[in-house]
Structure formats: C-alpha cells, structure tokens
Enzyme design. Structure first.
Site, short mmCIF file in Angstrom:
data_model
loop_
_atom_site.label_atom_id
_atom_site.label_comp_id
_atom_site.label_asym_id
_atom_site.label_seq_id
_atom_site.Cartn_x
_atom_site.Cartn_y
_atom_site.Cartn_z
N ASP A 88 0.97 -1.37 0.11
CA ASP A 88 0.02 0.12 -0.10
C ASP A 88 1.04 1.36 -0.03
OD1 ASP A 88 0.83 -0.94 2.52
OD2 ASP A 88 -0.61 0.64 3.60
N GLU A 115 0.04 -1.47 5.73
CA GLU A 115 0.87 -0.97 6.59
C GLU A 115 0.84 0.37 7.06
OE1 GLU A 115 5.02 0.84 7.54
OE2 GLU A 115 3.71 1.31 6.10
N GLU A 145 11.98 -1.04 3.27
CA GLU A 145 11.57 0.35 3.41
C GLU A 145 12.98 1.24 2.86
OE1 GLU A 145 8.77 1.60 4.15
OE2 GLU A 145 7.60 0.13 5.39
ZN LIG Z 1 6.89 2.27 4.01
#
Ligand SMILES: [Zn+2]
Length: 383
Positions: A80, A142, A167
C-alpha cells in the site's frame, strides 16, 4: 521474465493504485498489485499464496516461496501507499516519470518499487541451486493499521532465519526502532452551575490531576530507561491534544486528552500500559468510573535485532554502513515475531517518503540489486 526490465516493472506496479487510509474515501484495495506480484514471482518459479485478510475484504497478503523447508531468507514489504495531495504533486503519481536521474511516482521508494528490485536481483541468479528457501512477503495496510503484518505474525505459518524489509533506509541497514502508541484518557464528570462546585464533578479538575501523574510518569521513564542507540534514549510520553468543557459558568462534565508513547526494545506496550494504569490508580479510586483509558490505535511495539546478529553484521559488511537505530516505525516488530533476525534495508531516502513528487534516485539501482544478490547468495545459495 528476462524481457521485463526494472523500468518496465516500476511502470507497471506504480500504475496500479493501492492507497490505504483510515479515511474511507481514500482507502483502496491492493488486489491489483498483489495479482501483478503473483504473476512476477510465478514466472520466477515461486509458489504463490494469496490470502485475503480476515474482516478486511479487498485487502490481501501475498507469500511467495521458492525452495523447501524452514529457515532461509524472507524479503518483505508493503503493497500500500499513503494518499497523495493532488495540489502538491507536479508529476502524475501513478505514471513513472524519468527525469534528472530520478524515477518519480507514488510508491517508488515507499515501497512498491522494492518488489521490482527483488525480481531484478533474482532473475540473474540460478535459483535451482537453493539450499535454503527464499520467501517474498507483500502485505496490506502498513500505512494504517499494519493489519497485513499483524496477520502474518499471528498465523506463524513460516519460520525464516532472516528477514529484510525493503523500506527506504538509503541502503543503510536499520536494526532498531521505537514503537508507537496513541492513547486517550476520557474523564466523565457531572455538569452543574458554576456558582456551587458541589453541584457537579469537574472533569477538568480531575484531568489536571491526571496530567500531573502523566508528567511524573514521563520523568520516571527518563530516569529509569535508556537505550543509547537512540538519540532520545528513553521511552517518550507526549501530551498532544486536549478538549474539555463548553462554558466558563458551567462545571465541566467531560474532558478528553490524547497523548502518545514510544516504547523502546525491551520495554513493550504492555509494560508501558501497566505503568500508566499504576500511575492513574489513585485517581480512579478517588473518582470511581470517571477515568477511562483507551487506545486510539493498536499499539506498535518497538523492534530491535542484536547488533551482533549474523544478518546485521552481514548487511553492514555488504553495504559498507554500520547498522543504525531510526525514529520511524515499520512492520519489523511483527515480522520479528516469526523468530527471525530482522533488518530494514532498502533503496531511497525516508525523507522522500510520504512527500509530493516521491522519487527513487537512480544511483540506488545498481547497489540495491547487488546487495539483494549478496544476501540471497550468502543465506540461500550453496557455495
Ligand atoms: Zn513504507
């Protein structure tokens, strides 16, 4: 598969909107992204399992596995993105724009693009020689509730030895971050005319005592706990919002305070909630039923991997950067519950995440592919 290059994959995945938001007018399904990933990883010979999250129709996790048995390496990320501010984007968020050695688009670094990097790294490796499995995890939501990662942690269906969450860390390994808790305290008193305080129970006066206790707790946290990997070593407590009362001549019947706490590794949300309830106990006894504590969202625990763990040392060696502690939250605390050494490591800088004109700096491309290939060779491929 060889025909799909990184730029094509970036174009395809960024073109599929997958915004998650607590605002229902923004919130979208991530199904299209999951289907695209299922296609990519099937082409690489992975077994793909897609699961719809319980009670969240339209939200899916994907788990792709190549190789047999437990252990091995998990490469994980969320599918997402955050919503975007149309007035502040100069580029189309869903169309990859290549300009000035950058790829612009929503999710280029946070973090749909990471899945394209995984494919790019794996397609040139001989995966028929795996002696430990590689797993790919793609989660939902998330950016809002971490429901996808929570579901994986509670299912406990896989037992990787190592996990890397892609990330945007600037390709610097991250081994630790604080958690996050948002809490509300609501005081319910009794209204009455201000001329006689005995006519009611003043919620603002009770809140005044509550806040004194919270500031005491804030001091205790600072005195009693420290993790020196963090710039701010203690679990913090911040008073953030208050609303109460309606008129100077009325006894205030209701007052609500919102505050956050940031747990550190080893001092979890349960422990902090215990300290909070202990601090408030005398006030609750004095005013039965007047003080109510509730979560504004489900707590996110802190996360920490031993700085001496094999994965942390390997990532530092491969990237040339010592592992760090950071001040943002990821899915790492949930992934770590699978029992694996866990780091956060991916291309792009966190400062560009959640910003208009989010972009991947193309100087990350080669090093990211190399880092992923090193990790797979080291932890999954026989020598
Ligand atoms: Zn992220």
């Amino acid at each position: 598969m060889k025909s799909l290059n990184l730029l094509d994959m970036y174009r395809n995945i960024i073109a599929l909107p997958s915004i998650s938001s607590t605002d229902p007018s923004w919130d979208q399904s991530n199904e299209q992204v999951i289907r695209l990933l299922a296609d990519w990883f099937s082409q690489l010979g992975f077994e793909v399992e897609v699961t719809e999250l319980p009670d969240l129709p339209g939200k899916f996790n994907l788990l792709a596995t190549r190789g047999e048995g437990d252990g091995g390496l998990l490469l994980a990320g969320h599918t997402d993105t955050v919503p975007f501010d149309p007035g502040r984007w100069n580029k189309d968020p869903f169309k990859v724009t290549e300009e000035g050695n950058r790829l612009y688009g929503l999710g280029t670094i946070d973090m749909k693009g990471f899945f394209a990097f995984i494919v790019e790294a794996l397609k040139d490796l001989d995966l028929s020689k795996l002696d430990k499995p590689i797993r790919i995890l793609a989660t939902a939501d998330e950016e809002t509730t971490m429901a996808g990662a929570r579901a994986i942690a509670s299912a406990m269906a896989i037992k990787p030895d190592y996990a890397v969450i892609g990330e945007p860390t600037g390709l610097v390994p991250v081994m630790m971050h604080k958690g996050h808790m948002s809490e509300a305290i609501r005081i319910t008193g009794k209204s009455g005319h201000s001329s006689d305080p005995a006519n009611g129970l003043n919620a603002l006066e009770i809140m005044h005592q509550v806040m004194a206790r919270l500031l005491d707790l804030q001091r205790q946290l600072k005195e009693n706990y420290a993790n020196t990997h963090f710039k701010v070593p203690q679990p913090t407590l911040n008073l953030g919002h208050i609303h109460g009362g309606d008129s100077p001549n009325r006894i205030c019947a209701c007052c609500e305070l919102h505050f956050d706490m940031r747990p550190i590794p080893g001092v979890g949300p349960d422990e902090l909630m215990g300290l909070l309830h202990h601090a408030l106990e005398p006030i609750k006894e004095q005013y039965p039923g007047a003080v109510e504590v509730s979560h504004l969202h489900e707590p996110i625990p802190a996360y920490g991997t031993d700085p001496e763990a094999e994965l942390v040392r390997a990532a530092a060696e491969i990237t040339g950067h010592p592992a760090e502690a950071v001040n943002y939250c990821t899915e790492a605390p949930f992934i770590q519950q699978l029992g694996c050494q866990t780091i956060v490591l991916g291309p792009g800088h966190i400062a560009q995440a959640h910003q208009p004109d989010e972009y991947l700096d193309l100087s990350f491309v080669t090093p990211t592919v190399q880092v992923l290939q090193h990790l797979v060779k080291r932890f999954c491929l026989s020598k």
